[in-house]
Scaffold this active site. Structure first.
Site, PDB file in Angstrom:
ATOM      1  CB  THR A 176      34.577 -24.421 -10.186  1.00  0.00           C
ATOM      2  OG1 THR A 176      35.961 -24.196 -10.340  1.00  0.00           O
ATOM      3  CG2 THR A 176      33.805 -23.206 -10.627  1.00  0.00           C
ATOM      4  NE  ARG A 204      44.207 -21.774 -15.060  1.00  0.00           N
ATOM      5  CZ  ARG A 204      42.991 -22.183 -14.746  1.00  0.00           C
ATOM      6  NH1 ARG A 204      42.455 -21.828 -13.608  1.00  0.00           N
ATOM      7  NH2 ARG A 204      42.293 -22.944 -15.564  1.00  0.00           N
ATOM      8  CB  VAL A 205      42.842 -15.693 -14.880  1.00  0.00           C
ATOM      9  CG1 VAL A 205      41.349 -15.471 -14.704  1.00  0.00           C
ATOM     10  CG2 VAL A 205      43.632 -14.725 -14.006  1.00  0.00           C
ATOM     11  N   GLY A 206      41.403 -18.727 -14.916  1.00  0.00           N
ATOM     12  CA  GLY A 206      40.577 -19.640 -15.708  1.00  0.00           C
ATOM     13  C   GLY A 206      39.367 -18.946 -16.304  1.00  0.00           C
ATOM     14  CG  ASP A 207      36.089 -21.492 -17.152  1.00  0.00           C
ATOM     15  OD1 ASP A 207      36.941 -21.920 -16.342  1.00  0.00           O
ATOM     16  OD2 ASP A 207      34.932 -21.926 -17.221  1.00  0.00           O
ATOM     17  N   GLY A 228      35.074 -26.848 -15.298  1.00  0.00           N
ATOM     18  CA  GLY A 228      35.896 -27.757 -16.089  1.00  0.00           C
ATOM     19  C   GLY A 228      37.254 -27.133 -16.350  1.00  0.00           C
TER      20      GLY A 228
END
Ligand code: ASP
Length: 309
Positions: A176, A204-207, A228
């Site tokens: 990222t 799915r979605v991350g931060d 991370g």
């Protein structure tokens, strides 16, 4: 003298000295330096911190080396779904997109959400509709194809596993991307962009696109961009937690990020890192993994890129 600063990251993870050839290492460093130089040039010419972080992240998105834009990892369906967010510390304006496909620079789309819509966060098909309306540059699947990413996906395809593209001990690790900056008017900003995790599914979605988790900026405290295992960063509300520790507990930037990355995040099993800046131009780069692709440049003479601890 103007007080200007920019810091960037290209992902944190298991990046071991033995796992990168000298040529690869040079390629990463050159890509990081290019992003730093282009963004810093803008700051020197009087651009806002917001423009600088958008520029730095766009340059990293255009590189196949990082898991964002062109270098985005494969989903379980063999597609690319990208997330990005941007925030202006001077007024707490923010824009974010998630699970967008075919967009060349998701960070620019996030900026458009902030500037040209009444919303903060658009996702999926709706965000792609909006991208058409604001004439975002698109690319076909070939543009996003990368043999290495494809091979990474083949190892997980058909399983329920998903992974950070740089979390294994395999030879290739990428990540990222993100940037934080301080401009001549004393304003700070943050931007983050990602392809997420290899073999991710169910939307799915991350931060990274979540304001307060993977990205946050407030002139009163700090600007933060994270990298991370997103699930942990969401639950720990990492970026906003750093800001809160400064605002409500009076911690310095360095104390706040140490507490969050080396204590709170680790306690729940989260691995990763972040870059942060405050309005005085203090820069902190912190991670609890073996390495983090990172760099910083400022008007006091700092100009460095690094990978390992
Ligand atoms: N934080 C990103 C995510 O969970 C991944 C990364 O930092 O590489 O989507």
């Amino acid at each position: 003298m103007k007080n200007l600063a920019i810091a960037i990251h290209g992902g944190a993870g298991t990046i071991l000295r033995t796992s990168l050839t000298p040529e690869k290492e040079e390629a990463y460093k050159a890509a990081l330096q290019l992003a730093l130089d282009q963004a810093y040039q803008l700051l020197e010419n009087g651009a806002s911190a917001l423009d600088a972080v958008e520029k730095a992240v766009s340059v990293l998105e255009d590189s196949p080396l990082f898991n964002a834009g062109k270098g985005s990892v494969f989903t379980a369906e063999g597609t690319h779904e990208m997330d990005a967010s941007i925030m202006d510390g001077s007024n707490l304006q923010a824009g974010a997109v998630s699970t967008v496909s075919g967009i060349k620079n998701p960070i620019q789309l996030a900026r458009n959400v902030m500037d040209k819509s009444d919303h903060v966060f658009l996702c999926g098909k709706g965000a792609e509709e909006f991208a058409k309306a604001v004439r975002s540059k698109t690319e076909t699947n070939d543009y996003f194809y990368d043999q290495l990413r494809y091979d990474q996906w083949q190892e997980l395809k058909g399983t329920d596993n998903f992974q950070l593209d740089h979390s294994t001990t395999k030879e290739q690790k990428f990540g990222t991307v993100g940037a934080v900056a301080l401009d001549e008017n004393g304003n700070i900003a943050a931007a983050t962009s990602t392809g997420g995790m290899t073999n991710k599914k169910f939307g799915r979605v991350g931060d990274s696109p979540m304001i307060g988790s993977g990205n946050y900026a407030n002139n009163e405290t700090c600007a933060v961009s994270c990298t991370g295992s997103g699930e942990f960063f969401i639950r720990a509300v990492v970026a906003y937690d750093v800001s809160c520790l400064m605002e409500f507990k009076g911690l310095s930037l360095q104390e706040a990020i140490k507490e969050v990355i080396q204590n709170r995040l680790l306690k729940i099993g989260g691995d990763g890192g972040l870059i942060a800046i405050d309005r005085h131009g203090n820069i902190s780069l912190e991670f609890n993994t073996e390495g983090m692709y990172r760099g910083a440049k400022n008007s006091k003479g700092t100009n460095e890129v690094a990978i390992y601890e």
